[in-house]
Design a protein around this motif. Structure first.
Motif, PDB file in Angstrom:
ATOM      1  N   ASP A 107      -3.033   5.275  -2.598  1.00  0.00           N
ATOM      2  CA  ASP A 107      -3.918   4.163  -2.992  1.00  0.00           C
ATOM      3  C   ASP A 107      -5.286   4.198  -2.336  1.00  0.00           C
ATOM      4  O   ASP A 107      -6.204   3.502  -2.795  1.00  0.00           O
ATOM      5  CB  ASP A 107      -3.278   2.809  -2.611  1.00  0.00           C
ATOM      6  N   TRP A 108      -5.417   4.923  -1.218  1.00  0.00           N
ATOM      7  CA  TRP A 108      -6.642   4.785  -0.441  1.00  0.00           C
ATOM      8  C   TRP A 108      -7.934   5.019  -1.233  1.00  0.00           C
ATOM      9  O   TRP A 108      -8.864   4.186  -1.145  1.00  0.00           O
ATOM     10  CB  TRP A 108      -6.629   5.621   0.838  1.00  0.00           C
ATOM     11  N   TRP A 166      -8.511  -0.932   8.011  1.00  0.00           N
ATOM     12  CA  TRP A 166      -7.849  -1.591   6.878  1.00  0.00           C
ATOM     13  C   TRP A 166      -6.382  -1.178   6.716  1.00  0.00           C
ATOM     14  O   TRP A 166      -5.564  -1.938   6.205  1.00  0.00           O
ATOM     15  CB  TRP A 166      -8.617  -1.303   5.587  1.00  0.00           C
ATOM     16  N   VAL A 167      -6.073   0.050   7.177  1.00  0.00           N
ATOM     17  CA  VAL A 167      -4.722   0.577   6.924  1.00  0.00           C
ATOM     18  C   VAL A 167      -3.952   0.885   8.213  1.00  0.00           C
ATOM     19  O   VAL A 167      -2.793   0.499   8.352  1.00  0.00           O
ATOM     20  CB  VAL A 167      -4.793   1.846   6.037  1.00  0.00           C
ATOM     21  N   GLU A 168      -4.600   1.589   9.155  1.00  0.00           N
ATOM     22  CA  GLU A 168      -3.867   2.031  10.353  1.00  0.00           C
ATOM     23  C   GLU A 168      -3.616   0.905  11.349  1.00  0.00           C
ATOM     24  O   GLU A 168      -2.530   0.794  11.907  1.00  0.00           O
ATOM     25  CB  GLU A 168      -4.649   3.155  11.053  1.00  0.00           C
ATOM     26  N   PHE A 201       0.826  -1.204   0.000  1.00  0.00           N
ATOM     27  CA  PHE A 201       0.000   0.000   0.000  1.00  0.00           C
ATOM     28  C   PHE A 201       0.866   1.263   0.000  1.00  0.00           C
ATOM     29  O   PHE A 201       1.868   1.342   0.702  1.00  0.00           O
ATOM     30  CB  PHE A 201      -0.845  -0.031   1.288  1.00  0.00           C
ATOM     31  N   THR A 240      -0.693  -3.398   4.622  1.00  0.00           N
ATOM     32  CA  THR A 240      -1.825  -3.490   3.702  1.00  0.00           C
ATOM     33  C   THR A 240      -1.247  -3.601   2.290  1.00  0.00           C
ATOM     34  O   THR A 240      -0.209  -3.006   1.995  1.00  0.00           O
ATOM     35  CB  THR A 240      -2.716  -2.244   3.837  1.00  0.00           C
ATOM     36  N   TYR A 269     -10.701   3.125   6.903  1.00  0.00           N
ATOM     37  CA  TYR A 269      -9.261   3.399   6.767  1.00  0.00           C
ATOM     38  C   TYR A 269      -8.530   2.940   8.024  1.00  0.00           C
ATOM     39  O   TYR A 269      -7.457   2.326   7.951  1.00  0.00           O
ATOM     40  CB  TYR A 269      -9.052   4.895   6.528  1.00  0.00           C
ATOM     41  N   TYR A 278      -5.196  -6.954   4.105  1.00  0.00           N
ATOM     42  CA  TYR A 278      -4.375  -6.503   5.239  1.00  0.00           C
ATOM     43  C   TYR A 278      -3.854  -7.725   5.974  1.00  0.00           C
ATOM     44  O   TYR A 278      -4.429  -8.829   5.871  1.00  0.00           O
ATOM     45  CB  TYR A 278      -5.184  -5.607   6.185  1.00  0.00           C
ATOM     46  N   GLU A 293       0.248   5.663   0.238  1.00  0.00           N
ATOM     47  CA  GLU A 293      -0.802   6.588   0.710  1.00  0.00           C
ATOM     48  C   GLU A 293      -1.790   6.980  -0.402  1.00  0.00           C
ATOM     49  O   GLU A 293      -2.970   7.099  -0.172  1.00  0.00           O
ATOM     50  CB  GLU A 293      -0.195   7.841   1.346  1.00  0.00           C
ATOM     51  N   THR A 313      -7.530  -5.915  -2.496  1.00  0.00           N
ATOM     52  CA  THR A 313      -6.699  -5.420  -1.396  1.00  0.00           C
ATOM     53  C   THR A 313      -6.772  -6.398  -0.231  1.00  0.00           C
ATOM     54  O   THR A 313      -7.782  -7.108  -0.067  1.00  0.00           O
ATOM     55  CB  THR A 313      -7.157  -4.006  -0.963  1.00  0.00           C
TER      56      THR A 313
END
Lengths: 163, 163
Positions: free
Chosen positions: B11-12, B44-46, B7, B51, B41, B66, B9, B64
């Motif tokens: 890409d979100w 899925w990301v933080e 991932f 990710t 977010y 994680y 940034e 996608t």
């Protein structure tokens, strides 16, 4: 005589005295044995829906448990609880009393089932106790828990319908 | 030709386009169907360790996933992953490619096993796919998932050793 009541802010120091030896020992809960007090507070008090304490007649905290949804959204009708009894107060039925109390609270909060995600198989007393209270081992995670003395040991997923 | 990469940034927005219809539909993931973008977010990301995105030759995001520890401390050697493929890109082996990729990443990160906590039993294609990739149903949570059309349906806990 043990009474179970809702957590009040002043309870934390006494709760931490109960939790810390269990978390540091690292044989029953997945928390990092080096967990800091503020992290423990976050997991035990801030994150859950509610936290309770088991106190004796003198008001001394002998046990504590939390209740929270085990999953968000479409899985949030199943709750999860964690229970810890003070080492010096074990064998008095406090875990049983908290387990029964938590099931009543769970029903009041509208949960339909209760799930324990990681019951360490070597913690045989706990496994038996939850079975006595109607929980079923729905699955076993091979090597799911890293025991500080025994290495990787199995852990059970246990589940009970509340209605 | 699908490529899977970490991932970035930027890409979100493309990831959210993939995730949102799946989360809103609410038939496979426990997230609240009304989940806000910033919550998604976070989850899925933080929150995860890492990710990834599956992109086509034009760089378009088609899927996608994680990866994160499934439990803290003494349970953190078991990872958990979540995968979503864009609705218009299904049936092309993207979920399989991400599953294989995630197992390599998990081994590189030092995880010993992978666990899916809530594989909705009515999502039969996913259950079969994970089984094809070596995952076992270690347990079934009766009524563990509230399906928007079917009501309470079973959900599986699936598990695979990585070494």
């Amino acid at each position: 005589m043990i009474k179970i009541r809702a957590f009040g802010e002043g309870d934390w120091p006494a709760i931490w005295l109960v939790l810390e030896p269990t978390f540091r020992e690292g044989t029953t809960y997945a928390f990092d044995p080096g967990i800091r007090e503020e992290q423990a507070y976050h997991y035990w008090v801030e994150l859950p829906s509610a936290t309770f304490v088991a106190v004796n007649e003198a008001g001394q905290v002998h046990g504590t448990y939390y209740i929270k949804p085990n999953q968000p959204g479409q899985g949030s009708h199943v709750c999860n609880c964690g229970y810890v009894v003070a080492q010096e107060a074990r064998g008095q039925g406090i875990a049983s009393a908290m387990c029964e109390h938590s099931q009543r609270v769970a029903s009041e909060l509208g949960f339909r089932a209760m799930q324990y995600n990681l019951v360490v198989a070597t913690n045989a007393g706990a496994v038996r106790l939850w079975q006595k209270h109607g929980f079923t081992i729905v699955g076993t995670l091979p090597g799911g828990f890293k025991h500080p003395e025994l290495g990787y040991v199995d852990a059970h997923v246990m589940y009970k319908f509340l209605m």
